[in-house]
Every structure is written in structure tokens, then in C-alpha cells.
Design an enzyme around this catalytic site. Structure first.
Site: not given
Length: 651
Positions: A200, A235, A297
Site C-alpha cells: 500500500e 503499528h 470481532r
């Protein structure tokens, strides 16, 4: 409603699910590994069953064993929590085949959003904005490199099955791509059993904003507003908050609408989170966000949404799973501000390496108004090398963002952990940072300000407290007390005393004055220390033991030792020895005996807690010996590589 709920997880999320289930009158069943036999979630469940050895692959990831326990205990539903089997479509399908309700979305929804590349294609078709990049099936390294070159650097390499920051690398130049790809694939294979990646475009000054969505079996989907999770380290989320700083009604409407659209595209049922990467180079824009992924979730950070909406998301999960409906969208109201700080067992000053061991001291800020603590451990328990090193989530609510920040800081100040190292002081520094306080957040903030955010040594106030405690103990005049040894301090004059202490192998000199008019004034009581240092009032708790002093202040834990005569010799010996900072597996070895290395050069890569940690040369030198090979398992403190003495290297 369900009669018996099995929680297929451990730690704080297992306890959190149990709390709601018990309030709803549902019997709870816990599963546990051998390492968790004494864990709080085991004790608090109505029934608990051992499912295997410590490694999660032999216990918490064994779907067959968990289903066997569900049948054995008569469970009519399974809540997977997050992590482990929570996004495992095969497990959700096996539950359905066994006639047991999986508290979560359908296997088809999990599969649709489970692989990032396919999810992005699906979102493009649904009209949800996505980040430019390569999401194809061709995994040939040369093809991936060409794709990255065409997109333009910097780029992100991301595991298609990834999450939690694992299997993700930012690449600045084409020359760096091959090594980053190899490392990313290894970590992805280890963490998810799948080494496929996507590429990306890296959004400069990015923000990470996500939207909580909920769907029911009738096809209705609502949103519960947004959370900002921009404050990240490698991250991995560090601090989350709701609502997002700088959010406007128009941008919120556009983003929440896109999230609902994404959930409807996969017929979503239950709790889910749609994550967006946001252009943070200026004010938030309606066209400045892009779909990143959907977590099918409950999220770790769900408590901040609960605080600002007043809803119990686990209760809503259970009601929806039992056939109930989600509320009407206009019934959901946003009130106040909430912040969650993740307290981890890790050492910020040492590259955030995980810290494991027994929690001899663990005081968490329970009972503070407006503060919630979700934790899976208690004092006397242990942070295990087998699982995530999170000690607790500290969540605080305020009428506005500033009030929430202040309350979170107060909660961190009341937190005391020892001897396991934590990121408590680092979290406090993040919350006090001027950019964070102003709402100027981005995923790069921590990396950009690491020098000011990561504690490099003991604050002066902590050293002053420790020094005062040393003097008090010495002046008590107990001949058999090791504190009575005079090596650790010297008195220069009656009114001014200098104390030398050791901190992480370095020396700390503290000068104290007994007169209020002269520089520093320290007044103290036995355990709770109140002091004024250079006109600044502060407080902390001091605990003394045989070797030194532990100071707890503002979420920090600072350990000071009395100097030992052999300390200098030990330090010299350690200067050329690289030891394992924790138990782990040697993934790769980059040097051999006789090699010349420079300070900071990568010597080897160690895998621990499913993360890769590169160990570097402590100084320039020549490799005298290598005690390990790739693939070896090592224990904490094991000698790995030794550098020759500098005189030997010169010869």
C-alpha cells in the site's frame, strides 16, 4: 438467552466477558492452559477446564479441544474474545455444525474480511474508498518489488492475514524492500500461518480512525461512532480515545456511513470495527479517509466506546447472538470523552522489549472515580513469555478531552508495578505531550518524538527520593543492616550531602540540601514520600529492600541500587557480551567468529512473543565467539555473542 457460555480466551478479555455474562445470569465456563492454572479468569469462572500445555498452538488455538469442552460442559454458546480463534472462520463453522452458537459474525463474513487484499477489492466494489496499492495474488518477490516501485515510496508491506502490527513494514526506498519483505513474510508466517502480503501507498502524517459497527440477523446495521487509535508504536496501538480529536459532524457522518456500508456489503452480524487510514496533514476531510481493514470481532479498545455511549457491548453481542435486534441508530448518543491507555510489560528504554516474570508488586488504580481497569493478572501472578504482555487497560472518562487526559494521568500515577518493567512512564509522557494535548495526533507521533517520550534515565525527582530514603535508612544506625554500609554515600558538609546510586548500570549523583532556601528541599515520610524539588511539588512511594530503593511516581518505576565494589568490573565484562534479553528462538545469525563489527550493527534476530527483535553490537569490535546458531532456543540472560577485548582486537 443462553444458559451456559464458554469463553474461548484468557486474561482480561475472559474476565470482562464473564463480568457481563454473570450479570445476565449466564453460567460461565473458562478454558485454560497449564501456564494459566492459577490465573484469575480460571478462579472466577463457574467452571474451568484444562485444555493443554502453555503454547497457544497446543491450547487456546485448539478448536477441537475447545468444542469438546463446550459439549462436555453443556455450553450452548462460545464467546471467542479477541485474538486466538476470534476471527477463525473454520472455528465459527465448526461451532454451527456442533449446534453451539458462535458469538460473532458468520463464517462467510469472517472470510470476506479476513484477508486484507480480498476485503479491499470487495470494498471497492461496494463504493467504500480504499488506499492505493497492490492487492494481487502474485507473490513473487520481484513482482512485489516492481509493484512497490510503481506505487512510489514510502510504501507499507502488510500481511494479508495480519493484525496487531505484526507482519507489517514501512519501506522508504527500493533498496530496502527485499530485506523488509523477507522479515515481514517470516513474521506473518509465524503469527498467522500465511506469509502472503499486499503493498500500500504510505499516507504521510496518517491518522488511524475506526468506527464501531453492530449488525443483527435481520440485516440491520448501526454504528456506535468513532475511535481514534492514531497513537501507535510500530503499528501497535498504545492510547485510544473516543471521540476522535478534530472530528466534525460532516466527516463523522461520511465515515460512519462508509463503515455501515462496508458491514452491509458482507451481511455483517454482531460487533465489528471498520478501520480507516486518514489524511492527517490538515483538518479532517470528507474525502480524506480510506478503508484499511475490518476486524470481525470485539476490539481491545471497546471500553472507550462503552464509556461514551453508555452501552455494554458484550451484552449487546450476546443479545444479538441470541436473535435480538440492535438499537435504533437515533437512540445512540455520544457523551463526554474517554481514553484507554494500554499498560504493557515492556521496557521502553530498551527498545520496548517485553519484560516477563513475577509481579511482586501490582497496584492498579481500582476505585478511582471515572476510571475503569480491565486486567488479567493480579499481584503475585506472572507475565508469561507465551502470551501478550499486556498487564492492564486503564480507561478514564471525562466531560471533555482535557478532563479525560487528566484523569488518565491520575490513574497512571496510582499504578505501581515491580519488578516487571512497564511502559507506564512512557504512557504518561505521551499524554502530557503538547501535540497530543492539542489533538495533533498521527501514527508517526511516537517515532517522531521518541527522544522526549521514551524515558532515557531516572527523573531527578525520583533520584532525590531514593537518595533521601538511603540517608534515612543509614542514619537509623542498624549495624547488621546492609543499608548501614557507608560505600553508597558521602557527607560533604552538615548542610549538603551527596549520594551516589546506581541506575541500570550507570551512576547517579544526587546533592541534597537540608535548608529550604538552598536549592532542593526534600521532606519525607516512611513509605509515602512528599517532597518539593526546585520549587516543584510531587509525590511518590518508596520501597526499600536489601540492595536499594524502588521509587514509584507518575506511572514510572525507577530502581536505584547501592553501589557495589565489583560494579565497575561487571560493567567492563558486560561491555563485550551480548545476552538474550528474554527467552526466544534465534531466527537468523548475521555474524561469525572473527568478523569486524561496528556499534549498532545487527548481529542476530531473536523471535519472542511472536515478534522479531534485532540485537545489535554494543560497540565497535571483533567477534570473539558465537555461542548459538539459527534455530536455537535460548533463555533470558544466555550468552549469545562475545566481542573481543579492545586490546585483543587491536593486536
Amino acid at each position: 438467552m443462553f444458559k451456559t457460555l464458554l469463553i474461548a480466551n484468557r486474561g482480561e478479555i475472559a474476565r470482562r466477558v464473564m463480568r457481563t455474562a454473570k450479570r445476565m445470569g449466564i453460567k460461565t465456563v473458562a478454558v485454560y492452559s497449564e501456564a494459566d492454572a492459577e490465573a484469575p479468569h480460571v478462579r472466577e469462572a463457574d467452571e474451568a477446564v484444562l485444555i493443554g500445555p502453555a503454547p497457544s498452538a497446543e491450547s487456546y488455538l485448539r478448536a477441537d479441544k475447545i468444542l469438546e469442552v463446550a459439549k462436555q460442559t453443556g455450553a450452548d454458546a462460545i464467546h471467542p474474545g479477541y485474538g486466538f480463534l476470534s476471527e477463525n472462520a473454520a472455528f465459527a463453522r465448526a461451532c454451527a455444525e456442533a449446534g453451539i452458537k458462535f458469538v460473532g459474525p458468520s463464517p462467510e463474513s469472517i472470510e470476506a474480511m479476513g484477508l486484507k487484499d480480498r476485503a479491499k477489492k470487495l470494498m471497492e466494489e461496494a463504493g467504500v474508498p480504499v488506499t492505493p496499492g497492490y492487492h494481487g495474488d502474485n507473490q513473487d518477490p520481484e513482482h512485489l518489488q516492481n509493484a512497490a516501485d510503481a506505487i512510489g515510496y514510502p510504501v507499507l508491506i502488510k500481511a494479508v492475514a495480519g493484525g496487531g502490527g505484526k507482519g507489517m513494514r514501512k519501506v522508504e526506498t527500493s533498496a530496502d524492500f527485499p530485506d523488509a519483505l523477507d522479515s515481514c513474510k517470516r513474521e506473518a508466517k509465524s503469527s498467522f500461518g500465511n506469509d502472503e502480503v499486499l503493498i500500500e501507498k504510505f499516507i504521510e502524517n496518517p491518522r488511524h480512525i475506526e468506527v464501531q459497527v453492530f449488525g443483527d440477523s435481520r440485516g440491520r446495521v448501526i454504528h456506535l461512532f468513532e475511535r481514534d487509535c492514531s497513537l501507535q508504536r510500530r503499528h501497535q496501538k498504545v492510547i485510544e480515545e473516543a471521540p476522535a480529536p478534530g472530528m466534525t459532524p460532516n466527516v463523522r457522518a461520511a465515515m460512519c456511513s462508509a463503515a455501515v456500508q462496508a458491514a452491509k456489503a458482507v451481511n455483517y452480524e454482531g460487533a465489528g470495527t471498520v478501520e480507516f487510514i486518514v489524511d492527517g496533514s490538515g483538518a479532517l476531510r470528507e474525502d480524506g479517509f480510506f478503508f484499511m481493514e475490518m476486524n470481525t470481532r470485539l476490539q481491545v479498545e471497546h471500553p472507550v466506546t462503552e464509556m461514551v455511549t453508555g452501552l455494554d457491548l458484550v451484552e449487546l453481542q450476546l443479545k444479538v447472538a441470541a436473535g435480538g435486534s440492535v438499537p435504533e441508530q437515533d437512540e445512540i448518543r455520544l457523551k463526554g470523552h474517554a481514553i484507554e491507555a494500554r499498560l504493557y510489560a515492556e521496557d521502553p528504554a530498551n527498545g520496548f522489549l517485553p519484560s516477563i516474570g513475577r509481579l511482586d508488586i501490582l497496584d492498579l488504580p481500582y476505585g478511582i472515580e471515572g476510571v475503569r481497569v480491565d486486567s488479567g493478572v493480579e499481584q503475585g501472578g506472572e507475565v508469561s513469555l507465551h502470551y501478550d504482555p499486556m498487564i492492564a487497560k486503564i480507561i478514564a472518562f471525562g466531560t471533555n478531552r482535557n478532563a479525560a487526559i487528566e484523569r488518565t494521568l491520575a490513574a497512571l500515577s496510582a499504578t505501581r508495578v515491580y519488578p516487571v518493567r512497564t511502559n507506564g512512564g512512557f504512557l504518561g509522557n505521551c499524554l502530557r505531550d503538547s501535540d497530543f494535548a492539542a489533538g495533533n495526533v498521527s501514527t508517526g507521533l511516537i517515532a517522531d518524538k521518541s527522544d522526549s517520550l521514551i524515558p532515557s534515565g531516572p527523573p531527578e525527582a525520583d533520584a532525590a527520593l531514593a537518595a533521601r530514603a538511603v540517608l534515612e535508612r543509614v542514619s537509623a544506625g542498624q549495624p547488621t543492616d546492609p543499608w548501614a554500609v557507608q560505600d553508597g554515600f558521602r557527607a560533604n558538609a552538615a548542610a549538603r550531602i551527596q549520594v551516589r546510586l546506581e541506575f541500570d548500570g550507570g551512576a547517579v549523583d544526587v546533592s541534597l540540601s537540608g535548608a529550604p532556601a538552598k536549592g532542593r528541599t526534600v521532606t519525607a515520610r516512611v513509605n509515602e514520600k512528599a517532597f518539593i524539588l526546585d520549587g516543584q511539588a510531587a509525590s511518590g512511594r518508596v520501597v526499600a529492600d536489601q540492595d536499594g530503593v524502588i521509587v514509584f511516581s507518575d506511572g514510572r518505576t525507577s530502581r536505584f541500587n547501592l553501589p557495589r565494589p565489583d560494579a565497575a568490573a561487571d560493567a567492563a565484562e558486560a561491555g563485550g557480551l551480548v545476552k538474550a534479553p528474554m527467552p526466544g528462538k534465534v531466527l537468523s545469525l548475521n555474524v561469525a567468529e572473527g568478523d569486524t563489527v561496528t556499534k549498532g550493527q545487527k548481529l542476530l534476530v531473536l523471535e519472542a512473543m511472536k515478534m522479531e527483535h534485532a540485537l545489535a553490537a554494543p560497540r565497535d569490535g571483533v567477534i570473539a565467539s558465537v555461542s548459538i546458531a539459527a534455530g536455537d532456543q535460548v533463555g533470558e540472560g544466555d550468552a549469545l555473542v562475545t566481542l573481543a577485548e579492545e586490546e585483543e582486537a587491536a593486536a
